[in-house]
Design a protein around this motif. Structure first.
Motif, short mmCIF file in Angstrom:
data_model
loop_
_atom_site.label_atom_id
_atom_site.label_comp_id
_atom_site.label_asym_id
_atom_site.label_seq_id
_atom_site.Cartn_x
_atom_site.Cartn_y
_atom_site.Cartn_z
N ASP A 251 0.76 -1.28 -0.15
CA ASP A 251 0.05 0.04 0.03
C ASP A 251 0.85 1.33 -0.02
OD1 ASP A 251 0.84 0.13 2.59
OD2 ASP A 251 -1.26 -0.08 3.36
N HIS A 252 0.37 2.45 -0.21
CA HIS A 252 0.94 3.58 -0.42
C HIS A 252 0.11 4.80 -0.29
CE1 HIS A 252 4.50 5.08 -2.71
NE2 HIS A 252 3.90 5.97 -3.05
N ALA A 253 0.65 5.90 0.48
CA ALA A 253 -0.03 7.10 0.78
C ALA A 253 0.93 8.11 0.67
CB ALA A 253 -0.55 6.76 2.27
N LEU A 254 0.38 9.15 0.20
CA LEU A 254 1.02 10.40 -0.26
C LEU A 254 0.22 11.68 0.29
CD1 LEU A 254 2.78 9.96 -3.58
CD2 LEU A 254 3.76 10.96 -1.79
N TRP A 255 0.91 12.92 0.63
CA TRP A 255 0.31 13.92 1.38
C TRP A 255 1.14 15.07 0.54
CZ3 TRP A 255 0.71 9.72 4.27
CH2 TRP A 255 -0.24 9.31 5.15
N PHE A 256 0.55 15.96 -0.25
CA PHE A 256 1.13 17.10 -1.04
C PHE A 256 0.92 18.29 -0.24
CE2 PHE A 256 -0.14 13.71 -3.88
CZ PHE A 256 1.10 13.37 -4.48
N HIS A 257 2.09 18.94 0.31
CA HIS A 257 2.06 20.01 1.06
C HIS A 257 2.17 21.21 0.73
CE1 HIS A 257 2.39 16.99 3.98
NE2 HIS A 257 3.67 16.57 3.63
N ARG A 258 2.92 21.47 -0.72
CA ARG A 258 3.25 22.65 -1.28
C ARG A 258 3.44 22.55 -2.62
NH1 ARG A 258 5.13 22.45 3.77
NH2 ARG A 258 4.71 24.12 5.25
N PRO A 259 3.32 23.53 -3.40
CA PRO A 259 3.47 23.32 -4.99
C PRO A 259 5.17 23.19 -5.34
CG PRO A 259 2.31 25.56 -4.45
CD PRO A 259 2.72 24.78 -3.13
N PHE A 260 5.25 22.58 -6.40
CA PHE A 260 6.69 22.12 -6.69
C PHE A 260 6.54 21.97 -8.29
CE2 PHE A 260 4.45 18.41 -5.53
CZ PHE A 260 4.75 17.35 -6.61
N ARG A 261 7.86 21.57 -8.62
CA ARG A 261 8.19 21.22 -9.97
C ARG A 261 8.75 19.99 -10.09
NH1 ARG A 261 7.01 24.31 -14.68
NH2 ARG A 261 8.22 22.87 -15.85
N ALA A 262 8.35 18.86 -10.69
CA ALA A 262 9.00 17.63 -10.68
C ALA A 262 10.25 17.51 -11.47
CB ALA A 262 8.09 16.30 -10.77
#
Length: 307
Positions: A251-262
């Motif tokens: 399983d996999h969980a992600l939380w995105f906090h702030r804008p970014f460029r990959a």
């Protein structure tokens, strides 16, 4: 180091990368195309796998594609802030994957979507994603670890040169993500008796991405499944190909906090708090080059080690 590995290292030193591994803008463009799903119906999408895939679909690919499917049903002003996913069955890279989106909720501030990836009539992956209208609020974050700049570190092909003969075809797959290892490989830590664990790498898309915020989030999601389980192996000084270990994401969980460029450098700092019953837990933090915390990840993986 074997003769094959010595030759690979010599090629890397002469050319700056192995000629057998495709990198750069063409490979990044292929990743962008991979994430550009075909819409079959209002809430149904279809994706494919690269022709050079291993025996099963890469987990980061199916997670990234599922997030694209979810995002295609959400107004662009609502930004994805979290996802929770389960890897149910191994995916077959030789046939398309169908993504079915369930529009769970459209609220004033939040939108929730559930996506099921299907092959041959069976679910291989499920994802729940939440989207949020940006708003003002409290703001704080952990600081980034003190690490060398990515430009001072060798690329992944150079770091893995001595494993070329062990990894076989896996060592020559196209690499859309440029990876620079900060920490030593686990087998070197084992030789020194330093098994504190942890894994730190710099990452970025190995080319320029379009100005699509959802795409950048999906590329980071893709990359988040590449080295996370390494932090579990590092606690024991073992590694893929080098030792007889078999693993898979559960399983996999992600939380995105702030804008970014990959397509700009970000640090992936991961550790493992626990492993038992052939399962290991890994947590990771992503930091932009300026030190801002951009995302947090948690994953449990299946890890079987054989004598």
């Amino acid at each position: 180091m074997t003769e094959a590995a010595r030759q690979a290292a010599a090629d890397l030193e002469r050319l700056g990368g192995t000629p057998e591994v495709a990198t750069g803008q063409p490979v990044v463009d292929h990743l962008v195309a991979l994430l550009d799903l075909e819409r079959i119906e209002e809430n149904i999408f279809r994706g494919v796998s690269p022709a050079e895939s291993p025996v099963r679909v890469f987990g980061g690919q199916v997670a990234g594609q599922a997030l694209v499917a979810a995002g295609r049903t959400v107004p662009p002003e609502r930004k994805v802030h979290s996802l929770h996913a389960y890897f149910i069955r191994p995916g077959d890279p030789s046939i398309p994957i169908v993504y079915e989106v369930d529009r769970i909720r459209d609220g004033r501030s939040f939108t929730t979507r559930r996506v099921v990836a299907v092959q041959r009539g069976k679910a291989i992956f499920s994802l729940s994603a939440s989207f949020h209208v940006p708003e003002a609020g409290l703001d704080h974050a952990d600081g980034m670890p003190d690490v060398p700049d990515p430009e001072s570190l060798p690329n992944r092909a150079w770091s893995m040169a001595e494993l070329v003969d062990k990894l076989g075809a896996m060592a020559t797959l196209p690499r859309p993500i440029d990876i620079r290892y900060v920490t030593e490989p686990p087998w070197k830590a084992r030789e020194r008796g330093d098994l504190e664990g942890g894994n730190q790498v710099w990452m970025r898309a190995d080319g320029t991405l379009p100005d699509d915020e959802l795409l950048h989030v999906c590329v980071l999601t893709y990359a988040s499944d590449m080295t996370l389980l390494d932090s579990i192996l590092a606690r024991h000084g073992i590694y893929w190909g080098y030792d007889n270990v078999v693993g898979a994401s559960l399983d996999h969980a992600l939380w995105f906090h702030r804008p970014f460029r990959a397509d700009e450098w970000f640090l992936y700092d991961s550790v493992s708090p626990s492993a038992s019953d052939a399962r290991g837990l890994a947590t990771g933090r992503f930091f932009a080059r300026d030190g801002s915390l951009i995302a947090t990840v948690v994953q449990e993986g299946l890890l079987r080690v054989y004598d």
